[in-house]
Write a protein that holds these residues in place. Sequence first.
Motif, short mmCIF file in Angstrom:
data_model
loop_
_atom_site.label_atom_id
_atom_site.label_comp_id
_atom_site.label_asym_id
_atom_site.label_seq_id
_atom_site.Cartn_x
_atom_site.Cartn_y
_atom_site.Cartn_z
N VAL A 111 0.85 -1.20 0.00
CA VAL A 111 0.00 0.00 0.00
C VAL A 111 0.87 1.24 0.00
N GLY A 112 0.61 2.16 -0.92
CA GLY A 112 1.29 3.45 -0.86
C GLY A 112 1.68 3.98 -2.21
N ALA A 113 2.11 5.23 -2.23
CA ALA A 113 2.59 5.96 -3.40
C ALA A 113 1.45 6.31 -4.36
N LYS A 114 1.80 7.01 -5.43
CA LYS A 114 0.79 7.47 -6.39
C LYS A 114 0.27 6.28 -7.19
N PRO A 115 -0.95 6.39 -7.73
CA PRO A 115 -1.53 5.26 -8.47
C PRO A 115 -0.60 4.69 -9.55
N GLY A 140 -1.49 5.14 -2.24
CA GLY A 140 -1.44 5.74 -0.91
C GLY A 140 -2.32 6.96 -0.73
N TYR A 141 -3.21 7.21 -1.68
CA TYR A 141 -4.04 8.42 -1.59
C TYR A 141 -5.50 8.04 -1.35
N PHE A 142 -5.72 7.47 -0.17
CA PHE A 142 -7.06 7.02 0.24
C PHE A 142 -7.57 7.94 1.35
N LEU A 162 3.84 -0.52 3.92
CA LEU A 162 3.02 0.69 3.81
C LEU A 162 3.93 1.87 3.49
N ALA A 163 3.73 2.46 2.31
CA ALA A 163 4.62 3.52 1.84
C ALA A 163 3.86 4.83 1.66
N VAL A 164 3.44 5.42 2.78
CA VAL A 164 2.72 6.70 2.68
C VAL A 164 3.48 7.82 3.40
N GLY A 165 4.73 7.54 3.79
CA GLY A 165 5.53 8.56 4.48
C GLY A 165 5.20 8.60 5.98
N PHE A 166 6.16 9.12 6.77
CA PHE A 166 5.90 9.25 8.21
C PHE A 166 5.19 10.59 8.43
N PRO A 167 4.47 10.84 9.47
CA PRO A 167 4.11 9.92 10.57
C PRO A 167 2.91 9.04 10.26
N LYS A 168 2.30 9.28 9.07
CA LYS A 168 1.02 8.62 8.77
C LYS A 168 1.17 7.10 8.74
N GLN A 169 2.26 6.61 8.11
CA GLN A 169 2.37 5.15 7.97
C GLN A 169 2.45 4.45 9.33
N VAL A 187 7.60 2.04 4.80
CA VAL A 187 8.78 2.11 3.94
C VAL A 187 8.91 3.43 3.18
N GLY A 188 8.24 4.47 3.65
CA GLY A 188 8.43 5.82 3.09
C GLY A 188 8.40 5.89 1.58
N GLY A 189 9.44 6.44 1.01
CA GLY A 189 9.49 6.64 -0.45
C GLY A 189 10.01 5.44 -1.23
N TYR A 214 22.98 13.56 -2.40
CA TYR A 214 22.46 13.23 -3.73
C TYR A 214 20.98 13.61 -3.84
N ARG A 215 20.23 13.25 -2.80
CA ARG A 215 18.79 13.56 -2.81
C ARG A 215 18.56 15.07 -2.82
N LEU A 216 19.43 15.77 -2.11
CA LEU A 216 19.29 17.22 -2.04
C LEU A 216 19.51 17.87 -3.41
N THR A 221 13.68 20.52 -3.40
CA THR A 221 12.55 20.86 -2.51
C THR A 221 12.69 20.18 -1.15
N ARG A 222 13.63 19.20 -1.06
CA ARG A 222 13.82 18.50 0.22
C ARG A 222 14.63 19.34 1.20
N LEU A 223 15.18 20.46 0.71
CA LEU A 223 16.06 21.27 1.57
C LEU A 223 15.39 21.60 2.90
N LYS A 224 14.12 22.00 2.83
CA LYS A 224 13.43 22.40 4.04
C LYS A 224 13.41 21.25 5.05
N ARG A 225 13.10 20.04 4.53
CA ARG A 225 13.06 18.87 5.41
C ARG A 225 14.43 18.57 6.00
N MET A 226 15.48 18.81 5.21
CA MET A 226 16.83 18.47 5.68
C MET A 226 17.37 19.47 6.69
N1 UDP Z 1 2.43 9.27 -0.07
C1 UDP Z 1 1.24 8.56 -0.12
N2 UDP Z 1 0.13 9.13 0.40
C2 UDP Z 1 0.12 10.34 1.00
C3 UDP Z 1 1.35 11.06 1.08
C4 UDP Z 1 2.49 10.48 0.53
O1 UDP Z 1 1.21 7.45 -0.65
O2 UDP Z 1 -0.93 10.78 1.46
C5 UDP Z 1 3.63 8.64 -0.63
C6 UDP Z 1 4.39 9.46 -1.64
O3 UDP Z 1 3.79 9.29 -2.92
C7 UDP Z 1 5.77 8.84 -1.53
C8 UDP Z 1 5.85 8.43 -0.06
O4 UDP Z 1 4.52 8.43 0.43
O5 UDP Z 1 5.83 7.69 -2.32
C9 UDP Z 1 6.67 9.37 0.84
O6 UDP Z 1 7.90 9.53 0.32
P1 UDP Z 1 9.04 10.35 1.06
O7 UDP Z 1 10.22 10.28 0.18
O8 UDP Z 1 8.53 11.67 1.52
O9 UDP Z 1 9.24 9.45 2.35
P2 UDP Z 1 10.51 9.23 3.28
O10 UDP Z 1 11.14 7.96 2.78
O11 UDP Z 1 11.40 10.43 3.18
O12 UDP Z 1 9.86 9.06 4.62
#
Ligand code: UDP
Length: 244
Positions: A111-115, A140-142, A162-169, A187-189, A214-216, A221-226
């Motif tokens: 579960v997770g990420a764009k369709p 992940g957009y439910f 579950l790949a929807v990013g923290f803290p939601k996952q 599993v985040g991204g 490398y990600r930066l 746009t990740r600068l703010k998070r970093m």
């Molecule tokens: N995502 C999602 N649903 C949401 C918000 C984010 O599925 O409502 C996905 C997004 O498409 C991406 C992942 O969650 O695939 C988050 O990736 P990011 O690189 O921010 O996560 P990190 O590994 O840094 O925690």
Amino acid sequence: MSKEFPLIKVLNVPFINTTQAAFLTTVEARINQRQNTFIVTANPEIVMYARTDSNYQHILENADYITPDGIGILKGAEILGEPMTERITGYDTMLALLKWGNEQHKSVYLVGAKPEVITDVKAVVTARYPDLNVVGTHDGYFDDFAPIANDIANTHPDMVFLAVGFPKQEQLIADYRHQNNGLWMGVGGSFDVLSGHTKRAPKFFQQHHLEWFYRLITEPTRLKRMMVLPRYLKTVKESAHHQK
Ligand code: UDP
């Protein structure tokens, strides 16, 4: 928190201190026994976030394992005078478990990420791991996770990623893990990388612990998070000082 591994606390987050190999052996045994298992792979961003959200801190404390995902955690442990063995990243752990699951004919729910990303993830996983049973996928957009959790309960997978990013996952896993005895891991991204939508850092950057750099440069746009990193290191140094 499970007790098999020594723990090292970095700013009140208890990390397991072990090797990736030993960790995998333990997790695989738990999956074989269908033990309910919640893994969090945490980086400095997660540690700093937990300080601002007591509910999230509580969720972390109730996970079975928190692994050091990110060089910043190893750096923090070093500052505290308690060096850690190695990084245990979410991405590598997921890949190792998919490979093992293929060899052992296990089942997985993703579960997770764009369709379009989850569609590609499903194609990659079924092609690369033909003996792993993908019992369900969902983007992940439910709005409501309950129907997905129902489907997970009905299909009874060995592993849920579950790949929807923290803290939601982690919040969702804490709320719904009781519906299926097996592995639950955020599993985040990772799905973006697995499907090839995002490139993982080349070996050079990985070997020199410069994945963050490398990600930066590839995703400015990740600068703010970093920006949280210097503040994290400062806070760890202060806590090391207090311990003395
Ligand atoms: N995502 C999602 N649903 C949401 C918000 C984010 O599925 O409502 C996905 C997004 O498409 C991406 C992942 O969650 O695939 C988050 O990736 P990011 O690189 O921010 O996560 P990190 O590994 O840094 O925690």
